[in-house]
Design a protein around this motif. Structure first.
Motif, PDB file in Angstrom:
ATOM      1  N   TRP A 245       0.839  -1.216   0.000  1.00  0.00           N
ATOM      2  CA  TRP A 245       0.000   0.000   0.000  1.00  0.00           C
ATOM      3  C   TRP A 245       0.862   1.250   0.000  1.00  0.00           C
ATOM      4  O   TRP A 245       0.575   2.216  -0.673  1.00  0.00           O
ATOM      5  N   ARG A 246       1.974   1.177   0.752  1.00  0.00           N
ATOM      6  CA  ARG A 246       2.848   2.340   0.882  1.00  0.00           C
ATOM      7  C   ARG A 246       3.570   2.617  -0.452  1.00  0.00           C
ATOM      8  O   ARG A 246       3.733   3.760  -0.872  1.00  0.00           O
TER       9      ARG A 246
ATOM     10  N   TRP B  74      -6.713   4.070   2.977  1.00  0.00           N
ATOM     11  CA  TRP B  74      -6.917   2.994   2.011  1.00  0.00           C
ATOM     12  C   TRP B  74      -8.051   2.109   2.501  1.00  0.00           C
ATOM     13  O   TRP B  74      -8.378   2.095   3.683  1.00  0.00           O
TER      14      TRP B  74
ATOM     15  N   ARG C  74      -7.363   3.483  -2.723  1.00  0.00           N
ATOM     16  CA  ARG C  74      -7.455   4.696  -1.920  1.00  0.00           C
ATOM     17  C   ARG C  74      -8.920   4.967  -1.640  1.00  0.00           C
ATOM     18  O   ARG C  74      -9.743   4.953  -2.545  1.00  0.00           O
TER      19      ARG C  74
ATOM     20  N   PRO D 117      -2.974   3.505  -8.144  1.00  0.00           N
ATOM     21  CA  PRO D 117      -4.198   3.669  -7.344  1.00  0.00           C
ATOM     22  C   PRO D 117      -4.691   2.407  -6.647  1.00  0.00           C
ATOM     23  O   PRO D 117      -5.443   2.517  -5.679  1.00  0.00           O
TER      24      PRO D 117
ATOM     25  N   SER E 134       1.399   8.941   8.831  1.00  0.00           N
ATOM     26  CA  SER E 134       0.372   9.954   8.585  1.00  0.00           C
ATOM     27  C   SER E 134      -0.548  10.128   9.795  1.00  0.00           C
ATOM     28  O   SER E 134      -1.269  11.121   9.885  1.00  0.00           O
TER      29      SER E 134
ATOM     30  N   GLU F 268       1.219   4.130  -2.858  1.00  0.00           N
ATOM     31  CA  GLU F 268       1.028   5.544  -2.569  1.00  0.00           C
ATOM     32  C   GLU F 268       2.209   6.367  -3.097  1.00  0.00           C
ATOM     33  O   GLU F 268       2.028   7.392  -3.743  1.00  0.00           O
ATOM     34  N   ASP F 269       3.431   5.885  -2.847  1.00  0.00           N
ATOM     35  CA  ASP F 269       4.627   6.621  -3.286  1.00  0.00           C
ATOM     36  C   ASP F 269       4.715   6.728  -4.806  1.00  0.00           C
ATOM     37  O   ASP F 269       5.237   7.696  -5.338  1.00  0.00           O
TER      38      ASP F 269
ATOM     39  N   SER G  12       2.128   6.452  -6.890  1.00  0.00           N
ATOM     40  CA  SER G  12       0.834   6.870  -7.447  1.00  0.00           C
ATOM     41  C   SER G  12       0.159   5.778  -8.260  1.00  0.00           C
ATOM     42  O   SER G  12      -0.396   6.024  -9.332  1.00  0.00           O
TER      43      SER G  12
END
Lengths: 579, 507
Positions: free
Chosen positions: B279-280, B491, B505, B288, B451, B283-284, B286
């Motif tokens: 997931w990380r 997420w 996301r 989805p 986060s 995210e880094d 992009s």
């Protein structure tokens, strides 16, 4: 934040992200370029510099780090506040800019973020031809810089409207290979503009301030790593000198190069005082070249993983009087810079090896440079230029034998595939093989010399710019020097000619050119070489049975099945006893 | 040679790799000659033994490096085709998962104990390369393009001479393994940092069959951190960030080299450690969405059962695309297709069993590397060639940042790919009367999320109790025998009808 307060985690993350950008640029360059020099020999590079024009990170041909700083400084001086994000600049001047020689054309793209100049992305690639006296632009006949091709002092090749068609037309009109030249330049524009975009993306992610700090961090880091490495060699002074064959203008007079290395604590000085005055012919080099030679030798000697960026300069001083062959003034020609740089590299290595003998490395073969053959292209009527970087084998090092056939101090260049040459040019390659007994003998030997023989299928203009045919190179710590490089025309016929290292002339279809790429130097007494290694060398055709006996003191059985141990022991005893 | 030495195995470069550039061809042929006798003996023996033990199946195939199968008897003659077949099966697994869930663009992330393999599947097609390396030797045999990074669960963190925190490429492997395994390892590894951050419960390795120690993980990270003046937690966060950065760079470079927009891709995460980091990374980079298969730890083995028979036929055909007639292109493709059909027939497949795909390698004149363009036609018309050329310009611009629409374009190779589908295991379908995730919730523990500003009490689920349709908002941890999945804050995870856990996301 400042470079000293960035934590070791953020530092590592940013270091790898900046590295990603230059490697991405390098990949784009090599995969979209047109000329075989770029895409087969990888004679190109990509670089990231900070907003002050300091080199931060680079990828590709390692020696290009030094030209970049001079180029970007020239662009900053020329444009000042007129630099624009949507523009890219073309530069290749060895005097006002930092090129080793004119065909090394650079593209420089300034990177702006929120209206502020934060960096430059840049790329150098060696072009097949930019005009000048001979195909390939670089030739023995040059007597001033203007003989060496079209000079580009930093002009806009890319503007807000895309490719600048005026410059494009001008560049094309001045080249024998306009499509390849502009194809390579387009690849450079593309890679620097993609790199600039990536860097802006990184600023979005981390903030422009932190990115600016990361530049300092990478530069400080290089300084720190070099400082630690310098402390591992004893303080002292060493001197070395050797000769280039000639400058081609005066074939009988050798050209002296002299280096003095002084190492004190975590500082090192390279002094070229005492080298020959600058020459009429094109063996001169500019400061970017003499500096790159010394720094690459230093990095190679200490730790090849050292990053080559601005940080290293803080611990290094150069003394390099103007008007010498090592620091040419206008309008001296510089196109045959490579053999001069390579010899300097070898001399710096020699000095370092004297300061710290346990780490001494024998020199690679002198005689590198380039060979060009220019043909009229039957389709377009323009010329096609076959360009081969001349490689050599490397010298022995404390852990083993010298590697074969790489460019002796640009360690990544390869020879061009014969099948590519034969497909794209009217040339047949008749031979490509190692030369027996050509490696510098030693406990560890150098790599062997290689011979390559070409037959032209069309009339052509041949150019050779090389060196070291008369003086060759040397061995270290009791090792022997290797066979020298050489060139012969039409060997074995009544038209056979031995050629000098620097020449250019017209040849006919059917003429044969034989070139020998030099071997590398040996390290340590050959009579202490491991007997099985000598046997392997004989079986592999690198060493003759005679040389095994005479040079290495190893008696090999005629059928190559093994070693006559008793005879070998008898031959080797006196040598060991003497030592 | 055959007459004089009938028992001698011959590696002939014009058969092993009939393409230009002598060095790579030589190197590939030398590899073929080196491994050939061993592979041949082994396969013949294997085939015999299988028969002797009574295992008779029509499906005795061998995996190739290109992600396809070939009959074991044929593989014995082409050892260079199978040298990197292991990692390729993970990519095939990803391709098949994409087919099942209806996704064409996927990037596989196979993160095990010592390394991570990344590969791109675009338009349902596995990426092929002819520039591979094996044991340091160049190999030009077309194979699945896989980007390998020295980053796995056992990868060791250390301090560089530049004072920065490094992760890898050295790995503690399985023995001694990460410090938390308690098998004598003392170096801090990626797994140890995942323990400290609460992503992994060391008392539940292999579903609790292996007991690890959180304390040992803490101690290892304390040692690493002390030298950098960092707490064990800060050190763990650092290891996690650095290793994720390496993998994110690998993902970006792999996608960029193909001119792919990450926004159109699904990250398929498997290997024991892939689902934890996915997931990380998504995210880094992009990306989805993330797909976590039902059994991430055995994905490569599953891939072997899901792959098809594949043969590739190539012909060098150097010509300007605007100077060749569509009929000529059609004729040359026809020759390749004829060979493909003949081979398929010899392997016992009929015309209805096979699928054929056409590709052209295109470039601007003087370029040394080509782009492989799919040909969306059976019988090309002149307009098809024109539109292919325009697509090439667009693709070149996507990848290299520039294009040259006014320059001619050359065809370099024509290629036909023959695919015969082999029966795969049934897709797993779970009944979905109970779609709530609550029943699968087995507890909670403190896990660290940047986060959220630190540790949060996070629900833990048992994957085996999750049914199709279950929805799990992040942050959450999902445990299973062979892997642990982390769903980050922002997420959301959904179990689809094929038992695949899809992360996206939250909107």
């Amino acid at each position: 934040v400042s470079a000293t307060t960035v934590d070791p985690i953020t530092g590592e993350v940013l270091r790898t992200r900046l590295d990603e950008i230059v490697h991405n640029m390098e990949w784009l360059l090599f995969h979209s370029g047109y000329s075989p020099i770029l895409r087969e020999s990888y004679d190109g590079s990509a670089c990231l510099l900070d907003g002050q024009g300091r080199v931060v990170a680079a990828a590709g041909m390692p020696m290009h780090g030094y030209p970049y700083r001079y180029h970007v400084r020239a662009i900053m001086d020329r444009y000042g506040d007129a630099l624009r994000a949507e523009e890219s600049y073309l530069i290749n001047d060895p005097y006002s800019g930092g090129a080793f020689h004119v065909p090394d054309v650079a593209v420089i793209t300034p990177v702006f973020y929120e209206g502020r100049l934060i960096a430059f992305t840049a790329s150098i690639s060696h072009k097949p031809d930019v005009g000048g006296l001979v195909p390939g632009s670089s030739g023995a006949g040059a007597r001033e810089l203007l003989h060496e091709g079209l000079l580009l002092p930093g002009v806009r090749i890319w503007t807000a409207n895309g490719l600048n068609e005026d410059v494009d037309a001008l560049v094309r009109a001045n080249s024998r290979t306009p499509e390849e030249l502009m194809g390579d330049i387009r690849a450079q524009i593309g890679c620097t503009r993609v790199g600039a975009e990536r860097l802006r993306g990184l600023c979005d992610e981390y903030g422009a301030d932190l990115i600016a700090v990361s530049f300092d961090l990478l530069i400080d880091r290089a300084e720190r790593l070099l400082r630690e490495q310098l402390r591992t060699i004893p303080d002292g002074e060493a001197e070395a000198e050797w000769h280039l064959d000639s400058d081609a203008a005066d074939p009988e007079t050798p050209v002296k190069l002299r280096v003095r290395v002084t190492k004190r604590g975590d500082h090192i000085e390279f002094d070229y005082t005492g080298s020959a005055p600058q020459t009429k012919g094109p063996v001169n080099i500019r400061p970017q070249s003499s500096e790159a030679s010394a720094v690459l030798a230093l990095v190679g000697f200490l730790d090849p993983n050292l990053p080559v960026n601005e940080g290293l300069n803080r611990l290094i001083t150069f003394t390099n009087p103007e008007g010498q062959v090592t620091h040419a003034l206008p309008p001296a020609p510089v196109n045959n810079y490579f053999p001069t740089m390579q010899l300097l590299y070898g001399l710096v290595m020699k000095c370092l090896g004297e300061l710290d003998p346990d780490r001494a490395i024998a020199p690679g073969g002198q005689g590198t440079g380039a060979l060009t053959m220019g043909f009229p292209d039957p389709v377009t009527g323009r010329s096609a230029v076959y360009y081969e970087l001349m490689v050599s084998s490397l010298g022995a090092h404390p852990d083993g034998d010298g590697t074969t056939l790489v460019l002796a101090f640009c360690h990544i260049s390869t020879t061009q595939p014969i099948e590519i040459i034969e497909t794209e040019y009217p040339v047949t390659v008749l031979r490509f093989e190692p030369v027996i007994d050509s490696a510098g003998a030693g406990t560890f030997r150098g790599g062997p010399a290689f011979v390559r023989e070409y037959r032209a299928l069309d009339d052509f203009r041949m150019g050779l710019r090389s060196g070291g045919y008369k003086f060759g190179s040397w061995g270290v710590r009791g090792g022997e020097g290797p066979a020298r490089a050489g060139c012969r025309l039409n060997p074995g016929t009544d038209r056979e000619e031995h050629m000098p290292a620097l020449f250019a002339r017209e040849l006919k279809a059917g003429d044969v050119v034989r070139v020998v790429f030099a071997g590398g130097g040996g390290l340590g007494d050959p009579r202490e070489r491991d007997v099985d290694r000598v046997l392997d060398d004989v079986r592999n055709g690198l060493v003759s049975i005679e040389a095994a006996r005479e040079t290495y003191g190893v008696v090999i059985l005629e059928d190559l099945s093994g070693v006559d141990q008793a005879a070998t022991a008898a031959l080797r005893v006196p040598a060991v006893a003497a030592s | 040679v055959c007459e004089l030495l009938p028992e001698c195995r011959i590696s002939l470069s014009s058969r092993v790799l009939p393409v230009i550039r002598e060095y790579v061809r030589l190197s590939t042929t030398a590899l073929d000659a080196y491994v050939g006798p061993v592979v041949e003996r082994y396969f013949i023996q294997l085939a015999t033994n299988l028969r002797e033990v009574g295992l008779t199946t029509g499906q005795s195939y061998v995996m190739q490096s290109n992600g396809g199968l070939m009959r074991i008897t044929i593989a014995a003659q082409h050892p260079n085709e199978i040298l990197l077949s292991g990692p390729a099966s993970g990519v095939v697994f990803g391709q098949d998962l994409g087919r099942v869930v209806g996704e064409q663009n996927l990037v596989t992330l196979d993160m095990g104990g010592t390394s991570t393999d990344i590969s791109v599947i675009e338009g349902g097609m596995i990426t092929q390369t002819r520039q591979g390396k094996i044991a340091g030797q160049d190999i030009g045999t077309p194979m699945t393009e896989i980007h390998t990074i020295g980053a796995g669960g056992g990868t060791i963190a250390w301090i560089g001479t530049d004072g920065l925190l490094k992760v890898g490429p050295q790995s503690a492997g399985a023995v001694p393994g990460p410090a938390c395994y308690g098998r004598g390892g003392t170096d801090a590894t990626v797994t140890d940092s995942n323990v400290v951050l609460g992503y992994i419960d060391p008392t539940r390795f292999l579903g609790g069959r292996m007991q690890g120690s959180a304390e040992l993980a803490h101690e290892a990270l304390a040692r690493l951190g002390a030298a950098l003046e960092l707490s064990p937690l800060e050190a763990a966060i650092g290891v996690n960030r650095v290793v994720n950065t390496h993998m994110a760079i690998g993902l970006r470079l792999t996608l960029e080299a193909k001119g792919c927009d990450p926004g159109r891709f699904v990250l398929v995460a498997f290997g024991g450690a892939g689902p934890l980091h996915a997931w990380r990374l998504a995210e880094d980079v992009s990306i989805p969405r993330v797909a976590v298969p039902p059994h991430p730890g055995i994905a490569c083995a599953m891939g072997l059962l899901q792959t098809d028979i594949v043969h590739v036929y190539m012909q060098s055909f150097l010509v300007r695309i605007d100077r060749v007639s569509a009929a000529e292109v059609s004729r040359r493709f026809g020759q390749l297709i004829e060979r493909a059909r003949a081979d398929a027939e010899a392997e016992g497949f009929g015309a209805d069993d096979i699928q054929l795909f056409r590709q052209m390698d295109l470039r601007y004149p003087h370029q040394g590397y080509e782009l492989a363009m799919d040909c969306p036609f059976d019988e090309p018309h002149e307009t098809d060639l024109e539109s292919l050329r325009r697509k090439f310009d667009v693709r070149h611009e996507q990848i290299y940042g520039v294009s040259a629409p006014k320059e001619p374009v050359e065809i370099v190779n024509l290629r036909v790919r023959l695919v015969v589908s082999v029966a795969s295991p049934e897709d797993v379908l779970e009944p979905s009367d109970e779609s709530s995730a609550d029943a699968a919730r087995i507890g909670e523990r403190n896990t660290y999320f940047e986060s959220l500003g630190g540790f949060e009490s996070t629900p833990v689920y048992d994957r085996s109790l999750l049914h199709a349709g279950a929805t799990i908002p992040g942050p959450a941890v999902i445990e299973q025998l062979d892997s642990t999945t982390v769903i980050g804050p922002g997420w959301i995870g959904t179990v689809n009808p094929y038992a695949t856990l899809m992360l996206a996301r939250a909107t």
